[in-house]
Design a protein around this motif. Structure first.
Motif, short mmCIF file in Angstrom:
data_model
loop_
_atom_site.label_atom_id
_atom_site.label_comp_id
_atom_site.label_asym_id
_atom_site.label_seq_id
_atom_site.Cartn_x
_atom_site.Cartn_y
_atom_site.Cartn_z
N VAL A 83 0.83 -1.21 0.00
CA VAL A 83 0.00 0.00 0.00
C VAL A 83 0.86 1.25 0.00
O VAL A 83 0.59 2.22 -0.72
CB VAL A 83 -0.94 -0.01 1.23
N TYR A 142 -5.42 -13.57 -5.84
CA TYR A 142 -5.21 -12.59 -4.76
C TYR A 142 -4.62 -11.30 -5.29
O TYR A 142 -5.08 -10.19 -4.96
CB TYR A 142 -4.30 -13.20 -3.70
N PHE A 143 -3.58 -11.41 -6.15
CA PHE A 143 -2.95 -10.20 -6.70
C PHE A 143 -3.91 -9.45 -7.62
O PHE A 143 -3.91 -8.21 -7.64
CB PHE A 143 -1.67 -10.57 -7.45
N ARG A 175 -6.22 -7.47 -5.52
CA ARG A 175 -5.50 -6.33 -4.93
C ARG A 175 -5.33 -5.21 -5.96
O ARG A 175 -5.50 -4.03 -5.65
CB ARG A 175 -4.15 -6.80 -4.44
N TYR A 205 -6.72 -1.26 -5.96
CA TYR A 205 -5.87 -0.09 -6.18
C TYR A 205 -6.40 0.77 -7.34
O TYR A 205 -6.38 2.01 -7.27
CB TYR A 205 -4.44 -0.53 -6.49
#
Length: 239
Positions: A35, A174-175, A178, A182
């Motif tokens: 993050v 998962y990526f 994510r 973002y």
């Protein structure tokens, strides 16, 4: 472990290589998708303050651009603050597309590993079964235990391929989740920056210090003209 790998046959080597690549990508993505490196809160706050500021220096924009991916997108918007709104939005969207490419780097490689490792495992099993049946054709059924052992060894590559694919698939999903989070945050902050810049552009600016004396002098001249006596009309008073 070495015996297990050796018994899997030649297809175990590309499977091991795929697993090493997958682990390297997973570690790299964990480091890159933090993050604080993608959407730090301080960069968002700094961009809002810069958008509200009447005077903006290039050094401030460069500092924001070099801070994070989010800062890079917002700095593009600040660079375009003097342009019309739709051009500013297009520039921000273009910078956002580059940022998304950066976020999704190596994820297609993970998807490829997820797809091909079960196929490589199945190919290793097929090659192993061909060897077993060739042995049966040459020497007959012979010892059933030895035959079962050969089939078991042939299935090792399938198990290894499926195991690598399942683990890699979990991290790939998962990526991707994510990255989607973002991207949503970047879109929200970019639109907010555009609205702040646009509202500042519409707000009338107070008169400058240099303009105030001229307005006062104009008012004084108007008052002096009103107080000045009117000259008598020609002809009437002469009679």
């Amino acid at each position: 472990m070495f015996e297990l790998i050796q018994s899997g046959g030649i297809m175990m080597f590309p499977l091991i290589l795929s697993s090493i690549i997958a682990v390297a990508i997973i570690i790299e993505r964990f480091m890159s998708l933090r993050v604080g490196k993608v959407v730090p809160a301080e960069d968002m706050e700094r961009a809002r303050k810069l958008a509200s500021s009447p005077r903006l220096l290039d050094a401030q924009i460069d500092e924001l651009r070099n801070g994070s991916l989010m800062g890079r997108v917002l700095a593009t918007g600040l660079d375009s603050r003097e342009l019309p709104r739709h051009i500013m939005k297009e520039n921000v969207e273009e910078a956002g597309r580059h940022a998304v490419q950066e976020l999704e780097r190596y994820l297609p490689a993970l998807s490829t590993i997820v797809t091909i490792t079960p196929m490589m495992g199945l190919l290793g099993t097929v090659l192993g079964m061909i060897g077993v049946f060739s042995a049966i054709n040459t020497a007959g059924v012979g010892n059933p235990q030895q035959l079962a052992g050969g089939i078991s060894e042939a299935l090792i590559t399938t198990v290894a391929g499926l195991l690598i694919a399942i683990v890699t698939l979990v991290f790939e999903r998962y990526f991707k989740a994510r990255v989607n989070g973002y991207v949503t945050t970047m879109e929200r902050e970019a639109l907010r920056l555009i609205e702040i810049t646009n509202s500042n552009r519409k707000t009338p600016q107070p008169p400058s210090a240099a303009a105030r004396p001229s307005a006062a002098s104009a008012a004084a001249q108007a008052a002096a003209a009103a107080a000045r006596p009117t000259p008598p009309a020609r002809g009437g008073n002469a009679a």
